[in-house]
Design an enzyme around this catalytic site. Sequence first.
Site, PDB file in Angstrom:
ATOM      1  N   LYS A   1     -41.051   5.262  -6.202  1.00  0.00           N
ATOM      2  CA  LYS A   1     -41.128   3.824  -5.908  1.00  0.00           C
ATOM      3  C   LYS A   1     -42.410   3.502  -5.137  1.00  0.00           C
ATOM      4  CE  LYS A   1     -36.172   3.331  -6.203  1.00  0.00           C
ATOM      5  NZ  LYS A   1     -34.863   3.489  -5.561  1.00  0.00           N
TER       6      LYS A   1
ATOM      7  N   GLN B   1     -32.514   3.268   0.341  1.00  0.00           N
ATOM      8  CA  GLN B   1     -32.172   4.230  -0.712  1.00  0.00           C
ATOM      9  C   GLN B   1     -30.743   4.736  -0.519  1.00  0.00           C
ATOM     10  OE1 GLN B   1     -34.241   5.071  -3.386  1.00  0.00           O
ATOM     11  NE2 GLN B   1     -32.400   6.082  -4.143  1.00  0.00           N
TER      12      GLN B   1
ATOM     13  N   ASP C   1     -33.105  -5.336  -4.335  1.00  0.00           N
ATOM     14  CA  ASP C   1     -32.189  -4.529  -5.156  1.00  0.00           C
ATOM     15  C   ASP C   1     -31.100  -5.416  -5.772  1.00  0.00           C
ATOM     16  OD1 ASP C   1     -32.504  -1.880  -5.732  1.00  0.00           O
ATOM     17  OD2 ASP C   1     -31.744  -1.146  -3.813  1.00  0.00           O
TER      18      ASP C   1
END
Length: 285
Positions: A53, A97, A120
């Site tokens: 990422k 994460q 997200d």
Amino acid sequence: MPAKLLDGNLLAKKMRTEIAANAIILAAKGTKPGLAVILVGENPASQIYVRNKIKACQDTNIHSVLIQLPQNTSQAELLVQITKLNQDPQIHGILVQLPLPSHIDSHSVIEAIHPKKDVDGFHVANAGALMTGKPLFKPCTPYGCMALIESTDYPIRGARAVIIGASNIVGKPMAMLLLQAGATVTICNSKTRDLSFHSKEADILVVATGKPKMVSAQMVKPGAIVIDVGINRLPDGKLCGDVDFDEVKYVANWITPVPGGVGPMTITMLLQNTLEAAQHLHVRN
Ligand code: NDP
């Protein structure tokens, strides 16, 4: 004749070129898009995902900050970090994460992220807004699947779509996006009776179960679009999806490979959401 490959790497490359160009334009106007990624602990798979990422941000002119915290970080310490990032004007997107260590309640952590920085798309405010058709951010994996499906030019409106898997991060939001695009949608889970009956009806079949190669050729309608979200590591170390690619490619019209299908698109949509978060802020200022 084997199915046409829905190449996620190729589409991701094209989209990332556009994102990189738009990020430069926005930076020139005074807002450089910024993403913060928080990693707690040393889960090897998470470390790879996070590295990818950050690298993707670098490649697309997105400012990135990696916050690495030790395994024994308390929930309170993690929440302090999120509060700081919520207030940081250089950060437009925050990603924690997952999975988090078991002593931390993931739900509380996700809810602490400001919905306008929830790139997200996991915050309940965004999940609820998705239900009403007005999400600030679409969850990255289903958003990426939609981009792959749209790239085939198959008319989603009126199509029969079946999703195998009903998780909050993939199956359910995928169903909402397909429904909003005009498909007639069935969501299956592990309790579904006669799964093949449903899957064989699908013009568009999306599979996200985490069960290696569980979808066989007999379960797929000839000519279908098959999107395989699964990422499974086999005992020999190789990756495979939830679809038996070698069989199903002779039945489907379009199919995503694993790796190289949905995976690269998930990261691309994270970049897209970060760009959109920065664009929203720029418009507001
Ligand atoms: P979850 O474990 O959260 O959910 C799995 C879903 O599949 C559940 O709804 C479960 O049903 C259903 N299911 C399990 N077995 C069966 C079965 N035999 N028949 C029908 N339904 C079944 O998984 P995720 O959604 O988080 O992930 C799914 C897969 O996608 C994993 O391989 C994961 O690694 C991968 N993934 C890939 C991403 C990418 O970027 N490519 C991103 C996110 C995930 P029930 O609700 O009844 O338990």
